[in-house]
Design a protein around this motif. Structure first.
Motif, PDB file in Angstrom:
ATOM      1  N   UNK A 183      -2.114  73.332  77.944  1.00 41.37           N
ATOM      2  CA  UNK A 183      -1.132  74.253  78.240  1.00 41.37           C
ATOM      3  C   UNK A 183      -0.026  73.408  78.784  1.00 41.37           C
ATOM      4  N   UNK A 184      -0.382  72.224  79.163  1.00 40.19           N
ATOM      5  CA  UNK A 184       0.801  70.968  79.845  1.00 40.19           C
ATOM      6  C   UNK A 184       1.409  70.732  78.581  1.00 40.19           C
ATOM      7  N   UNK A 185       2.463  70.112  78.673  1.00 38.61           N
ATOM      8  CA  UNK A 185       3.280  69.368  77.776  1.00 38.61           C
ATOM      9  C   UNK A 185       2.582  68.344  76.986  1.00 38.61           C
ATOM     10  N   UNK A 186       2.891  68.005  75.547  1.00 38.14           N
ATOM     11  CA  UNK A 186       2.086  67.113  75.017  1.00 38.14           C
ATOM     12  C   UNK A 186       2.536  65.653  75.481  1.00 38.14           C
ATOM     13  N   UNK A 187       1.919  64.796  75.559  1.00 36.04           N
ATOM     14  CA  UNK A 187       2.475  63.608  76.090  1.00 36.04           C
ATOM     15  C   UNK A 187       3.231  62.978  74.804  1.00 36.04           C
ATOM     16  N   UNK A 188       4.292  62.228  75.110  1.00 37.50           N
ATOM     17  CA  UNK A 188       5.112  61.577  74.090  1.00 37.50           C
ATOM     18  C   UNK A 188       4.528  60.899  73.042  1.00 37.50           C
ATOM     19  N   UNK A 189       3.507  60.011  73.644  1.00 38.21           N
ATOM     20  CA  UNK A 189       2.941  59.127  72.536  1.00 38.21           C
ATOM     21  C   UNK A 189       2.233  59.927  71.474  1.00 38.21           C
ATOM     22  N   UNK A 190       1.554  61.018  71.724  1.00 45.11           N
ATOM     23  CA  UNK A 190       0.534  61.844  70.610  1.00 45.11           C
ATOM     24  C   UNK A 190       1.855  62.486  69.850  1.00 45.11           C
ATOM     25  N   UNK A 191       2.872  62.978  70.608  1.00 43.87           N
ATOM     26  CA  UNK A 191       3.769  63.469  69.679  1.00 43.87           C
ATOM     27  C   UNK A 191       4.453  62.776  68.773  1.00 43.87           C
ATOM     28  N   UNK A 192       4.688  61.368  69.430  1.00 47.75           N
ATOM     29  CA  UNK A 192       5.308  60.290  68.278  1.00 47.75           C
ATOM     30  C   UNK A 192       4.392  60.112  67.327  1.00 47.75           C
TER      31      UNK A 192
END
Length: 250
Positions: free
Chosen positions: A118-127
């Motif tokens: 439920x926390x925001x996705x970490x940017x490296x995984x989104x990348x």
């Protein structure tokens, strides 16, 4: 003429070579290093399956090299390249981040991991997700696997994008089990863990397996006796690992 010859040679190197270092610019302007390997006889007009391999916490950095420590030889194997022509990607997470949204308490024995998507996705995984979307490939055959922190990232990627992946293989990882119903019937899993893992407790994989089974779905699980936090050695030696992964499609 020389110009076109140079371009042909350059393309041949990318298509028939091994892993090539690249960088992907994320939406927020941050750079994600990654290495990519194309099939040996790559044809630009053909769509190939794509597999992402996520490394562990010890391989974080920005050298675009450390992430290749485990697993790359499986994909460089000449017979595997013939039998399983695919685009393979090894991205690298920076040292100040983590593939998965997880709270870690290292003061406990064993270490405590609390997964919370439920926390925001970490940017490296989104990348990584955005990188996969940007590469031309067979969208019905997109796969992901990873070890330790990468196993955790594998399960978060699947949880957040259950329609994207045709199969996944987390190694000594863990997951936010509240998301299991979103992917249990969509994404086949092969889970791996050592039964005496003192870094990431084996209960995380056992609980994931049970949660999937509780959805009425079969799941492939390999628990390695007397193996500590290096179960990736066993997983990458599984003779049918690649055949299992690439046998699935959406």
């Amino acid at each position: 003429m020389i110009k076109y010859l140079f371009l042909f040679i350059a393309f041949t190197f990318v298509a028939n070579g091994q892993f090539e270092k690249k960088s992907f610019m994320a939406a927020d302007g941050k750079a994600l290093p990654y290495q990519i390997m194309y099939p040996k006889d790559y044809k630009p007009g053909k769509k190939y399956p794509l597999l992402v391999v996520l490394h562990g916490a010890g391989e974080r950095g920005d050298d675009n090299e450390a992430q290749m420590k485990y697993g790359k030889n499986v994909f460089l194997d000449s017979l595997n390249r013939i039998n399983f022509p695919a685009i393979v990607i090894f991205p690298q997470c920076p040292k100040d981040s983590y593939w998965s949204s997880v709270q870690i308490n290292r003061s406990t024995t064993p270490t405590t991991f609390v997964f919370d998507y439920s926390a925001p996705i970490n940017w490296p995984l989104q990348a990584v997700i955005d990188l996969v979307k940007s590469i031309k490939h067979d969208k019905s055959r997109t796969y992901i696997m990873g070890l330790s922190m990468g196993g955790m990232g594998t399960m978060e990627a699947v949880s957040r994008n259950p329609k994207m992946f045709a199969a996944a293989s987390p190694i000594c990882g863990g997951a936010d089990l509240s998301y299991v119903a979103k992917y249990a019937k969509r994404v086949p899993l092969w889970v791996h863990h050592g039964d005496v893992d003192i870094v990431v407790p084996v209960r995380h994989s056992r609980e994931l397996v049970k949660a999937v089974q509780d959805q009425g779905v079969e799941i492939k699980y390999s628990e390695y006796p007397k193996v500590n936090h290096n179960s990736w050695d066993n997983a990458f030696k599984q003779p049918d690992l690649l055949s299992w992964i690439f046998s699935h499609r959406k």
